[in-house]
Every structure is written in C-alpha cells, then in structure tokens.
Enzyme design. Sequence first.
Site, PDB file in Angstrom:
ATOM      1  N   TYR A   1       7.920   2.242  -7.663  1.00  0.00           N
ATOM      2  CA  TYR A   1       7.251   0.939  -7.800  1.00  0.00           C
ATOM      3  C   TYR A   1       6.885   0.670  -9.264  1.00  0.00           C
ATOM      4  O   TYR A   1       7.077  -0.441  -9.763  1.00  0.00           O
ATOM      5  CB  TYR A   1       5.991   0.885  -6.922  1.00  0.00           C
ATOM      6  CG  TYR A   1       6.268   1.142  -5.454  1.00  0.00           C
ATOM      7  CD1 TYR A   1       7.434   0.699  -4.846  1.00  0.00           C
ATOM      8  CD2 TYR A   1       5.354   1.856  -4.672  1.00  0.00           C
ATOM      9  CE1 TYR A   1       7.698   0.951  -3.507  1.00  0.00           C
ATOM     10  CE2 TYR A   1       5.607   2.105  -3.327  1.00  0.00           C
ATOM     11  CZ  TYR A   1       6.778   1.658  -2.751  1.00  0.00           C
ATOM     12  OH  TYR A   1       7.034   1.908  -1.433  1.00  0.00           O
TER      13      TYR A   1
ATOM     14  N   GLU B   1       0.857  -1.188   0.000  1.00  0.00           N
ATOM     15  CA  GLU B   1       0.000   0.000   0.000  1.00  0.00           C
ATOM     16  C   GLU B   1       0.888   1.231   0.000  1.00  0.00           C
ATOM     17  O   GLU B   1       1.929   1.235   0.659  1.00  0.00           O
ATOM     18  CB  GLU B   1      -0.896   0.061   1.250  1.00  0.00           C
ATOM     19  CG  GLU B   1      -2.048  -0.903   1.248  1.00  0.00           C
ATOM     20  CD  GLU B   1      -1.730  -2.141   2.071  1.00  0.00           C
ATOM     21  OE1 GLU B   1      -0.714  -2.136   2.802  1.00  0.00           O
ATOM     22  OE2 GLU B   1      -2.482  -3.122   1.970  1.00  0.00           O
TER      23      GLU B   1
HETATM   24  C1  LIG Z   1      10.572   6.034  -1.698  1.00  0.00           C
HETATM   25  C2  LIG Z   1      12.077   5.996  -1.430  1.00  0.00           C
HETATM   26  C3  LIG Z   1      12.430   4.680  -0.711  1.00  0.00           C
HETATM   27  C4  LIG Z   1      12.822   6.056  -2.785  1.00  0.00           C
HETATM   28  O1  LIG Z   1      14.214   5.924  -2.530  1.00  0.00           O
HETATM   29  P1  LIG Z   1      15.314   6.755  -3.364  1.00  0.00           P
HETATM   30  O2  LIG Z   1      16.641   6.164  -3.022  1.00  0.00           O
HETATM   31  O3  LIG Z   1      15.154   8.213  -3.119  1.00  0.00           O
HETATM   32  O4  LIG Z   1      14.903   6.450  -4.872  1.00  0.00           O
HETATM   33  P2  LIG Z   1      15.900   6.171  -6.106  1.00  0.00           P
HETATM   34  O5  LIG Z   1      16.952   7.209  -6.149  1.00  0.00           O
HETATM   35  O6  LIG Z   1      16.335   4.754  -6.045  1.00  0.00           O
HETATM   36  O7  LIG Z   1      14.927   6.402  -7.340  1.00  0.00           O
HETATM   37  C5  LIG Z   1      14.317   5.312  -8.013  1.00  0.00           C
HETATM   38  C6  LIG Z   1      13.086   5.811  -8.714  1.00  0.00           C
HETATM   39  O8  LIG Z   1      12.173   6.353  -7.754  1.00  0.00           O
HETATM   40  C7  LIG Z   1      11.507   7.472  -8.329  1.00  0.00           C
HETATM   41  N1  LIG Z   1      11.941   8.718  -7.677  1.00  0.00           N
HETATM   42  C8  LIG Z   1      12.954   8.883  -6.801  1.00  0.00           C
HETATM   43  N2  LIG Z   1      13.021  10.177  -6.392  1.00  0.00           N
HETATM   44  C9  LIG Z   1      12.035  10.825  -7.060  1.00  0.00           C
HETATM   45  C10 LIG Z   1      11.575  12.164  -7.060  1.00  0.00           C
HETATM   46  N3  LIG Z   1      12.162  13.112  -6.286  1.00  0.00           N
HETATM   47  N4  LIG Z   1      10.523  12.493  -7.833  1.00  0.00           N
HETATM   48  C11 LIG Z   1       9.902  11.561  -8.597  1.00  0.00           C
HETATM   49  N5  LIG Z   1      10.288  10.244  -8.641  1.00  0.00           N
HETATM   50  C12 LIG Z   1      11.346   9.911  -7.883  1.00  0.00           C
HETATM   51  C13 LIG Z   1      11.935   7.497  -9.787  1.00  0.00           C
HETATM   52  O9  LIG Z   1      11.105   6.627 -10.495  1.00  0.00           O
HETATM   53  C14 LIG Z   1      13.326   6.927  -9.674  1.00  0.00           C
HETATM   54  O10 LIG Z   1      13.798   6.422 -10.902  1.00  0.00           O
HETATM   55  P3  LIG Z   1      14.616   7.437 -11.901  1.00  0.00           P
HETATM   56  O11 LIG Z   1      15.718   8.012 -11.068  1.00  0.00           O
HETATM   57  O12 LIG Z   1      15.098   6.534 -12.995  1.00  0.00           O
HETATM   58  O13 LIG Z   1      13.622   8.463 -12.320  1.00  0.00           O
HETATM   59  C15 LIG Z   1      12.534   7.203  -0.576  1.00  0.00           C
HETATM   60  O14 LIG Z   1      12.097   8.378  -1.227  1.00  0.00           O
HETATM   61  C16 LIG Z   1      12.016   7.230   0.845  1.00  0.00           C
HETATM   62  O15 LIG Z   1      12.612   6.663   1.757  1.00  0.00           O
HETATM   63  N6  LIG Z   1      10.856   7.923   1.058  1.00  0.00           N
HETATM   64  C17 LIG Z   1      10.273   8.062   2.405  1.00  0.00           C
HETATM   65  C18 LIG Z   1       9.598   6.794   2.852  1.00  0.00           C
HETATM   66  C19 LIG Z   1       8.505   6.364   1.887  1.00  0.00           C
HETATM   67  O16 LIG Z   1       7.729   7.170   1.395  1.00  0.00           O
HETATM   68  N7  LIG Z   1       8.434   5.048   1.664  1.00  0.00           N
HETATM   69  C20 LIG Z   1       7.438   4.446   0.814  1.00  0.00           C
HETATM   70  C21 LIG Z   1       6.254   4.089   1.621  1.00  0.00           C
HETATM   71  S1  LIG Z   1       5.011   3.226   0.651  1.00  0.00           S
END
Ligand SMILES: CC(C)(COP(=O)(O)OP(=O)(O)OC[C@H]1O[C@@H](n2cnc3c(N)ncnc32)[C@H](O)[C@@H]1OP(=O)(O)O)[C@@H](O)C(=O)NCCC(=O)NCCS
Length: 158
Positions: free
Chosen positions: A120, A108
């Site tokens: 995702y 979710e």
């Molecule tokens: C969600 C989360 C785990 C992503 O981790 P991250 O290390 O920042 O993400 P990545 O650098 O690996 O990015 C992978 C993909 O995520 C998406 N993404 C990452 N940052 C983004 C941003 N600022 N805006 C839009 N998409 C983004 C993109 O699809 C990206 O792929 P791309 O770089 O080829 O466009 C991180 O933002 C986080 O910890 N968020 C807070 C907790 C949370 O919301 N968890 C999910 C609960 S369901």
Amino acid sequence: MNDSISFRLMTVADIDQILIIEHLSFTVPWSREAFYNELTNNPYASYVVMLEQNNVIGYCGLWVVLEEAHVTNIAVLPEYRGRKLGEALLNQAMELVKALGAQRLSLEVRVTNVVAQSLYRKLGFQDGGIRKNYYTDNGEDALVMWVNIYETANHTRN
Ligand SMILES: CC(C)(COP(=O)(O)OP(=O)(O)OC[C@H]1O[C@@H](n2cnc3c(N)ncnc32)[C@H](O)[C@@H]1OP(=O)(O)O)[C@@H](O)C(=O)NCCC(=O)NCCS
C-alpha cells in the site's frame, strides 16, 4: 507482467474459486453468502478478479460511495505471490475507483501485516489512524491507510 494475466469484474460464477483464495489468505474468511450478497445486493460494491488464462488467481473488493472508496479485501493465490501481481491488481482497482468517480481510497490492514502495508505504501497510501481491537479473531488493531488517487501520477513508486 505476464501477457497471460487479465482482469475483469467478478461474477457469481467466480465465487467457488474466490473462496479457495479467501480460505488460503485470511484467518476469518468471508462466506459464500457474503460474496453472493456483495455481487447481487450491494449497489456500492465492485469486485475485480485477476486471471491467468481462465483461472482466478486474485481479487480485490471495493465499496464506492460518491468520492469515497474503500478496499474490502485483496488477496492473491499463495503460489502467485511475490511476482508483482498484487501490485498490478491494486493498480487495476485504483483505475476502477477513478472511473467510478471517487477521489480517496481507504482500507484497514492488520498492524502485523507488513507485506500488505508495504504494497500500500508503494502505491502511495499514507497511514491514517489506528482502530483498536478491530479484528475479532485475536483482537488485533487495524491500521487505517488512505490515498488520494489523483495525487499519485503513476501509482507505482519505485
Ligand atoms: C498482500 C498481497 C495481496 C500482496 O500480493 P503480492 O502479489 O504477493 O505482492 P507483489 O509481488 O505485487 O509485491 C508488491 C509489493 O508488496 C510488498 N511485498 C510483497 N511481498 C513482500 C514480502 N514478502 N515482504 C515485504 N514486502 C512485500 C512490496 O512492497 C512489493 O514491492 P517490491 O517487490 O517492489 O518490494 C498478498 O501477499 C496476499 O494475498 N496476502 C494475503 C492476503 C492479505 O494479507 N491481504 C491484505 C489484507 S489488508
């Protein structure tokens, strides 16, 4: 990806570092007891931690029951976000789901959390239904997303 990044299963000794990330990442963070219970009492739970050197910089929780797996939470320490590390972490979790014999992975996500949804979708997840008023803090709806992990040849789709 940086050579200094590694992955392993979470242990009780990681909980202090996990709680820091948890509080920086979620409006309703899980408690110490919740993580402790997951690691010691829940036979369906597996938690992956991502490390830089010996520091925990991210984690992903899974519940795996037969062919069905569910992501309980995933988070990366804020200063490490945007460097493809969340993607690497979720890929590791998907490999673990495969190794544990499950076929489908679901989760979710808040309807407003477009960053997580984008991650995702990049890894092959599709939209399922909406769970109305799922989040207790603000009554926000959850989007259910799911993937058949055997239908994503390479998890990353550019
Ligand atoms: C969600 C989360 C785990 C992503 O981790 P991250 O290390 O920042 O993400 P990545 O650098 O690996 O990015 C992978 C993909 O995520 C998406 N993404 C990452 N940052 C983004 C941003 N600022 N805006 C839009 N998409 C983004 C993109 O699809 C990206 O792929 P791309 O770089 O080829 O466009 C991180 O933002 C986080 O910890 N968020 C807070 C907790 C949370 O919301 N968890 C999910 C609960 S369901």
